[in-house]
Structures are given as C-alpha cells and as structure tokens.
Design a protein around this motif. Structure first.
Motif, PDB file in Angstrom:
ATOM      1  N   ILE A  97      50.560  51.373  -3.207  1.00 21.88           N
ATOM      2  CA  ILE A  97      50.841  51.015  -4.598  1.00 21.88           C
ATOM      3  C   ILE A  97      50.345  49.604  -4.899  1.00 21.88           C
ATOM      4  O   ILE A  97      49.846  49.315  -5.990  1.00 21.88           O
ATOM      5  CB  ILE A  97      52.349  51.136  -4.884  1.00 21.88           C
ATOM      6  N   ALA A  98      50.459  48.712  -3.899  1.00 19.42           N
ATOM      7  CA  ALA A  98      50.102  47.306  -4.109  1.00 19.42           C
ATOM      8  C   ALA A  98      48.599  47.054  -4.085  1.00 19.42           C
ATOM      9  O   ALA A  98      48.158  45.947  -4.451  1.00 19.42           O
ATOM     10  CB  ALA A  98      50.775  46.441  -3.041  1.00 19.42           C
ATOM     11  N   PHE A  99      47.807  48.043  -3.676  1.00 22.23           N
ATOM     12  CA  PHE A  99      46.370  47.787  -3.474  1.00 22.23           C
ATOM     13  C   PHE A  99      45.678  47.190  -4.707  1.00 22.23           C
ATOM     14  O   PHE A  99      44.926  46.211  -4.579  1.00 22.23           O
ATOM     15  CB  PHE A  99      45.678  49.085  -3.044  1.00 22.23           C
ATOM     16  N   PRO A 100      45.885  47.726  -5.931  1.00 24.65           N
ATOM     17  CA  PRO A 100      45.234  47.105  -7.094  1.00 24.65           C
ATOM     18  C   PRO A 100      45.639  45.654  -7.300  1.00 24.65           C
ATOM     19  O   PRO A 100      44.826  44.835  -7.764  1.00 24.65           O
ATOM     20  CB  PRO A 100      45.695  47.981  -8.271  1.00 24.65           C
ATOM     21  N   LEU A 101      46.882  45.302  -6.947  1.00 24.52           N
ATOM     22  CA  LEU A 101      47.325  43.924  -7.092  1.00 24.52           C
ATOM     23  C   LEU A 101      46.639  43.027  -6.074  1.00 24.52           C
ATOM     24  O   LEU A 101      46.299  41.873  -6.377  1.00 24.52           O
ATOM     25  CB  LEU A 101      48.846  43.840  -6.923  1.00 24.52           C
ATOM     26  N   GLU A 102      46.417  43.552  -4.871  1.00 14.87           N
ATOM     27  CA  GLU A 102      45.700  42.784  -3.847  1.00 14.87           C
ATOM     28  C   GLU A 102      44.268  42.507  -4.289  1.00 14.87           C
ATOM     29  O   GLU A 102      43.746  41.402  -4.090  1.00 14.87           O
ATOM     30  CB  GLU A 102      45.721  43.538  -2.525  1.00 14.87           C
ATOM     31  N   ILE A 103      43.632  43.492  -4.875  1.00  7.52           N
ATOM     32  CA  ILE A 103      42.247  43.331  -5.346  1.00  7.52           C
ATOM     33  C   ILE A 103      42.167  42.259  -6.432  1.00  7.52           C
ATOM     34  O   ILE A 103      41.223  41.454  -6.476  1.00  7.52           O
ATOM     35  CB  ILE A 103      41.694  44.667  -5.878  1.00  7.52           C
ATOM     36  N   ASP A 107      49.667  38.320  -5.880  1.00 12.13           N
ATOM     37  CA  ASP A 107      50.596  38.506  -4.752  1.00 12.13           C
ATOM     38  C   ASP A 107      51.934  37.838  -5.049  1.00 12.13           C
ATOM     39  O   ASP A 107      52.640  37.390  -4.150  1.00 12.13           O
ATOM     40  CB  ASP A 107      49.983  37.928  -3.470  1.00 12.13           C
ATOM     41  N   SER A 108      52.283  37.789  -6.340  1.00 11.01           N
ATOM     42  CA  SER A 108      53.496  37.072  -6.748  1.00 11.01           C
ATOM     43  C   SER A 108      54.737  37.896  -6.452  1.00 11.01           C
ATOM     44  O   SER A 108      54.694  39.114  -6.245  1.00 11.01           O
ATOM     45  CB  SER A 108      53.427  36.774  -8.251  1.00 11.01           C
ATOM     46  N   ALA A 109      55.873  37.225  -6.454  1.00 10.41           N
ATOM     47  CA  ALA A 109      57.142  37.918  -6.244  1.00 10.41           C
ATOM     48  C   ALA A 109      57.405  38.901  -7.379  1.00 10.41           C
ATOM     49  O   ALA A 109      57.958  39.992  -7.171  1.00 10.41           O
ATOM     50  CB  ALA A 109      58.272  36.897  -6.148  1.00 10.41           C
ATOM     51  N   ALA A 110      56.974  38.516  -8.595  1.00 11.32           N
ATOM     52  CA  ALA A 110      57.175  39.403  -9.751  1.00 11.32           C
ATOM     53  C   ALA A 110      56.382  40.704  -9.574  1.00 11.32           C
ATOM     54  O   ALA A 110      56.857  41.786  -9.945  1.00 11.32           O
ATOM     55  CB  ALA A 110      56.740  38.701 -11.036  1.00 11.32           C
ATOM     56  N   ALA A 111      55.186  40.587  -8.990  1.00 14.36           N
ATOM     57  CA  ALA A 111      54.368  41.779  -8.765  1.00 14.36           C
ATOM     58  C   ALA A 111      55.043  42.714  -7.776  1.00 14.36           C
ATOM     59  O   ALA A 111      55.070  43.940  -7.960  1.00 14.36           O
ATOM     60  CB  ALA A 111      52.985  41.383  -8.263  1.00 14.36           C
ATOM     61  N   HIS A 112      55.608  42.160  -6.726  1.00 15.84           N
ATOM     62  CA  HIS A 112      56.287  42.984  -5.728  1.00 15.84           C
ATOM     63  C   HIS A 112      57.573  43.590  -6.288  1.00 15.84           C
ATOM     64  O   HIS A 112      57.956  44.701  -5.910  1.00 15.84           O
ATOM     65  CB  HIS A 112      56.564  42.156  -4.477  1.00 15.84           C
ATOM     66  N   GLU A 113      58.208  42.889  -7.209  1.00 21.54           N
ATOM     67  CA  GLU A 113      59.392  43.459  -7.856  1.00 21.54           C
ATOM     68  C   GLU A 113      58.995  44.642  -8.734  1.00 21.54           C
ATOM     69  O   GLU A 113      59.729  45.626  -8.839  1.00 21.54           O
ATOM     70  CB  GLU A 113      60.083  42.384  -8.706  1.00 21.54           C
TER      71      GLU A 113
END
Length: 425
Positions: A97-103, A107-113
């Motif tokens: 799920i996080a792959f588009p955010l990594e690209i 990598d913020s805490a808000a993104a992981h939330e």
C-alpha cells in the motif's frame, strides 16, 4: 475538480482493427461511471486510453479541463486497479500500500496513518504484516485498491477487478467499492462485462458493442428505456422475448401489432403510435421482458408450458406460444454495430419497406399484408415465451396458460436494431 471528457475518441491498431469508434462521453467529478459490454467490445481499450497506456488514434481527451492526449500516465493524476491486483509478492500488505508514497518520497507519519485508516476502511487492517501469497483473492483485491487510493488520485480506474472472485466475494466487494469511492468522492471509471455489477454499482453506465457506444444513462434508464435492441437483450436476465410483429395502422383503433395469431393494439393516444405510422405494412421487433407478462384468464397470448425453472425467490416458465422470434444479434450480423443516434445503418436494412410504402402511396402496387419472412438467425433457439411466476401457483409443465401483456412496457425496434419509439431521457 476532475472531470473526464472524451470527444470522438477512436483507436485503430496498426493491423487496421478499429477497436473504438467515435466515443464521446462526459464523466463529471465524483461520478462512479461503469463501462459495460461483452468481451472485445473496446471497454478496456477505452479505459487504457484514459490511463495513457494506449495511444489515442483520433479524438480528444480532457482530464480536469486539461488536454491530455499526449500526457504521460504519471502526469494524469490517476490510479488503476487491474483484474489480478498485480501486488509485489516480496512486500507485505503495508509496504504494498505504501509503495506509491515511497515513490513520491512521502514518508511522513501522517502518510503512514493514512495507510492504517485506509486499511481499516477496506477491512484489511489485520493483514498489514502478511505477504500477498497468504491472502485470499478478496483480500488481495482490497490491497490493490488501497495501493491505488493511498495517494488520493483525482481519477480511479478499475478494470474487471472482481472477475477472478467467487460470487459471494464479488457481492461483498461490490458493496465495499461502492461505499468507499462514494465516501472519497473520487471520479471512478469501472470496466466490467457483468450486468449485475454495472446496474448495482453505477451512477451512470455506458454500454458498448464492437467499439461503438450503444447507450448511456442511469442503470434504471438503460434497463427500462434502452436505445437499441442489443442493450435491451444484454441487460436482461432471463433473456428478453424478442418477437417479430407486423404493423398495421387502423384509423379507428390505432396501431395494430400482429404477434403470430394475436393482436396488440396501441391507441392513437400512445406516443409510440406516431412513430409507427410510417411502418404500416412492414415488420418491427417487439421486446417484452419476462416481468411484463403474467398469467391471466383473459390474457392476450396463449401457450403451452414446456418447462419450469426454480430460482429461489421465483419461478421462470417457458411457454410455446407460436410467436416468430428474432435473434438479438440479427441487426448486427454484418458486424456494423449501430449507435443509438443518427441515420439508418450503412447496410440499408429497411429500405425495401420504405420503397414499398412509396409505391403504394403512388398507387403503383397493391396494399397487401406483409409476407411471412424467415426470422433473423437464432434458428437453434426454441420460440419460447419466458415469463416469471412468484410461485408455481398451480402451473405445471404441459399446462396451457394465457398471458397478459403490460403494453406500456413493450419496446419496439427497427431492422437496424434502434428503438423506433422515442427514448425518454
């Protein structure tokens, strides 16, 4: 605002195959729009042109008011879910799920939330640590949806996302997809060949055949008021009864439709009558759905019940009524799929009837009853009339029944497959 506009879009492959023909659509911001049709009709090709995975041969594409024909896929602010999910097997659910955010470097805490919140909405929060190989088919598709939605795209594209799942999972995920995309308000294009998916999911649906757009409307509009015979037959389970009917204009009664040995009268006050006056002395196709027929002692049609089928909440009955049936594919046998608007198809179906009417008007030929014709194709089918029963109600195979016809719901089509009476939208 992410509105999708296609203006006379075409796709022609190098070998000359014309996959999409002059499709024009406007999909407003936030709408869940379904592209529906049989395999090979061009719906996935159209979706891939919106995504930038296929080049547009001719016509224009606008995304959010921006001309997008030559934009690369990454510049189109969209995300796509495919039939097989296409997950990374070595990444757990969270990292998929996080792959588009990594690209994108987020990598913020808000993104992981957001990952946790989205996985909770998709019902996969408990699987975040697991690899795709340990998930069920429905869970994998939920992960694919999460990966597509995590970066909050302006457009969400879904290409047959449920076709690999069993019936129970399809129903469950269908409801979840509907609730999720509507809660997010994201413009969604959804491709399917499944009529139930289309009618239950869509705000609006477009039906395609052989690259040609046949009809566009809300699910109820395209079902109750189809623009072509193909749409009426495709959106019909059980199959719609398509019956060849002779047309006579009677000054006193109105338009008389001859159905075998039976007569169905449309009074002159019926708006369909004016559309049929010019068809006097010719044939049309009458479409009668199974739920527009009911047993009645004074019914118009009579037939012998050949078979009964139990479908849980209802029975379907098949009666031999001696009616000349028409194959739903008859108007399209030359592979030219007419659009719901415009003139008569290039194959010229119906020109002979027009010529006979002109000659009769001029007094050059006698006014005679239409000659019996061999019905278009479909000779392998029995000429059964299909109707619904809430219960068996004492009806058994071999019985003779009379059937009343809901005249208001009879659909009328010409030889080219288009509706003769006005489509009410």
């Amino acid at each position: 605002m992410t509105e999708v506009v296609l203006d006379a879009v075409n796709k022609v492959y190098p070998d000359g195959f014309h996959a999409v023909r002059d499709v024009s659509l406007r999909i407003p911001d936030g709408e869940l729009f379904v592209l529906l049709g049989p395999s090979g009709c061009g719906k996935s090709t159209l979706l891939r042109m919106v995504a930038g995975l296929e080049e547009i041969t001719a016509g224009d594409l606008y995304l959010g008011g921006r001309f997008a024909n030559h934009l690369a896929p990454r510049e189109r602010d969209l995300a796509m879910v495919f039939q097989n999910g296409a997950l990374y097997p070595h990444r757990d659910v969270r990292r998929n799920i996080a792959f588009p955010l990594e690209i994108s470097g987020d990598d913020s805490a808000a993104a992981h939330e957001r990952i946790v919140e989205l996985s909770r909405a998709l019902g996969i929060e408990e699987t975040l640590h697991r690899l795709p190989s340990t998930l069920s088919g429905g869970q994998r598709q939920r992960v694919a949806m999460g990966r597509a939605l995590i970066r909050e795209p302006g457009i969400f594209l879904m290409d047959e996302p449920l076709s690999n799942l069993d019936a129970g999972l399809r129903t469950e995920l269908r409801m979840e997809i509907s609730a999720l995309v509507r809660s997010l308000g994201v413009t969604t294009l959804y491709v399917t060949h499944d009529q139930t998916e289309a009618l239950t999911l869509a705000d609006r649906v477009a039906i395609m055949r052989q690259g040609v757009l046949q009809d566009v409307g809300t699910p109820q509009q395209v079902y109750d008021d189809p623009a072509t015979m193909f749409v009426a037959a495709f959106l019909s389970a059980p199959p719609i009864n398509l019956v060849r009917a002779s047309v006579w204009a009677d000054q006193g009664e109105g338009i008389v439709l001859g159905l075998g040995n039976n007569r169905l009268v449309l009074p002159w006050t019926d708006p369909r009558s004016s559309a049929l006056v010019s068809r006097h002395g010719t044939y049309v196709t009458a479409g009668i759905r199974a739920d527009a027929l009911r047993p009645a002692a004074d019914g118009l049609l009579a037939g012998r019940v050949r078979a009964l089928e139990f479908h849980g909440s209802e029975w379907l009955a098949y009666a031999e009524a001696g009616l000349p049936h028409v194959d739903a594919e008859a108007p399209y046998e030359n592979n030219e799929a007419p659009s719901p608007a415009g003139g008569r198809a290039a194959n010229g179906h119906g020109d002979g009837g027009m010529l006979r009417r002109i000659l009769r008007t001029a007094g050059l030929v006698a006014d005679e009853a239409p000659a019996e014709r061999i019905s278009h194709g479909g000779t392998h089918r029995r000429s059964d009339v299909v109707f619904r029963l809430g219960s068996r109600s004492g009806v058994s195979a071999g019985d003779t029944v009379r059937l009343a016809v809901d005249t208001d719901r009879v659909l009328l089509f010409g030889d080219d497959g288009r509706r003769l009476d006005p489509v009410r939208r």
